[in-house]
Design an enzyme around this catalytic site. Structure first.
Site, PDB file in Angstrom:
ATOM      1  N   ARG A  37       0.837  -1.208   0.000  1.00 29.85           N
ATOM      2  CA  ARG A  37       0.000   0.000   0.000  1.00 29.85           C
ATOM      3  C   ARG A  37       0.866   1.251   0.000  1.00 29.85           C
ATOM      4  O   ARG A  37       0.505   2.256  -0.614  1.00 29.85           O
ATOM      5  CB  ARG A  37      -0.974   0.007   1.188  1.00 29.85           C
ATOM      6  CG  ARG A  37      -1.915   1.202   1.153  1.00 29.85           C
ATOM      7  CD  ARG A  37      -3.206   0.949   1.859  1.00 29.85           C
ATOM      8  NE  ARG A  37      -4.034  -0.049   1.202  1.00 29.85           N
ATOM      9  CZ  ARG A  37      -4.840   0.197   0.159  1.00 29.85           C
ATOM     10  NH1 ARG A  37      -4.911   1.419  -0.360  1.00 29.85           N
ATOM     11  NH2 ARG A  37      -5.563  -0.761  -0.369  1.00 29.85           N
ATOM     12  N   HIS A  40       1.920   1.593  -3.490  1.00 29.19           N
ATOM     13  CA  HIS A  40       0.767   2.061  -4.266  1.00 29.19           C
ATOM     14  C   HIS A  40       0.575   3.567  -4.100  1.00 29.19           C
ATOM     15  O   HIS A  40       0.233   4.275  -5.055  1.00 29.19           O
ATOM     16  CB  HIS A  40      -0.489   1.315  -3.800  1.00 29.19           C
ATOM     17  CG  HIS A  40      -1.753   1.774  -4.445  1.00 29.19           C
ATOM     18  ND1 HIS A  40      -2.653   2.600  -3.803  1.00 29.19           N
ATOM     19  CD2 HIS A  40      -2.277   1.535  -5.673  1.00 29.19           C
ATOM     20  CE1 HIS A  40      -3.666   2.854  -4.601  1.00 29.19           C
ATOM     21  NE2 HIS A  40      -3.479   2.214  -5.743  1.00 29.19           N
TER      22      HIS A  40
END
Length: 207
Positions: A37, A40
């Site tokens: 994440r 990301h």
């Protein structure tokens, strides 16, 4: 050619690309979703090496959030980026004292940063807290001093301030600490990274 992807599928596709680009890189299963994440959020694969986790830090953070602990941030940006809907369902809330007029006034009177006063204010909260620090190294330094003085027992320290002055040194304070921690070694980090780490744990609870 641009891919024609529905909005709801963009994140799923992004994580598939991240997994593909990681190739044979082996990630600790407990930390994997946090690392992905952050990648990301930043498109920066350096975080595979930069993020340092104390033993079972993610598991301990998830357990604290599941039990309704609060989150304290050092910026309104990090506060805005954390999924408060999920946190609220769990019984927690996000605090950021940096913009409080009385915090600014006290900081000016004492000749210290607002981050220091904010962390002192957070230490007075009645509930356990995860501290998500993405901008102010003085916040990390203050947290370390409060912990050493026995005035604070955080559920988890997320130490990812970005920058050049005292940033590396403030993070290094926690690398040998018994306090559960997730630290971004070096100069990289930011409020978006702090929020991403919090969300990665929250999403694992609610998935």
């Amino acid at each position: 050619m641009f891919e024609n992807i529905k909005p709801m599928d963009i994140e799923k596709r992004s994580f598939a690309i991240i997994t593909e680009l990681l190739g044979d890189t082996q990630l600790d299963p407990e930390n994997e979703l946090v690392i992905k994440r952050v990648i990301h959020t930043t498109a920066d694969f350096d975080y595979v090496e930069n993020l340092v986790f104390s033993p079972h830090a993610v598991g301990k953070g998830i357990a604290a959030l599941r039990e309704g602990c609060d989150i304290v941030t050092d910026t309104q940006m990090a506060k805005a980026g954390i999924n408060k809907t999920i946190l609220g369902r769990l019984g927690g809330e996000v605090h950021c004292f940096m913009s409080d007029p009385d915090v600014a006034a006290e900081a000016k009177e004492r000749g210290v940063t607002r981050a220091i006063v904010s962390m002192e204010r957070a230490a007075q909260l009645s509930r356990p807290c995860v501290f998500a620090i993405g901008n102010a190294p003085t916040a990390l330094i203050s947290l370390h001093e409060l912990i050493e003085a026995g005035k604070l027992d955080p559920a988890l320290i997320i130490g990812v301030p970005v920058g050049f002055v005292n940033v590396v040194e403030s993070k290094e304070l926690f690398l040998d600490s018994p306090v559960p921690h997730i630290i971004a070694r070096g100069r990289k980090g930011g409020s978006n990274v702090a929020a991403a780490i919090c969300n990665a744990m929250l999403y694992q609870i609610m998935r």
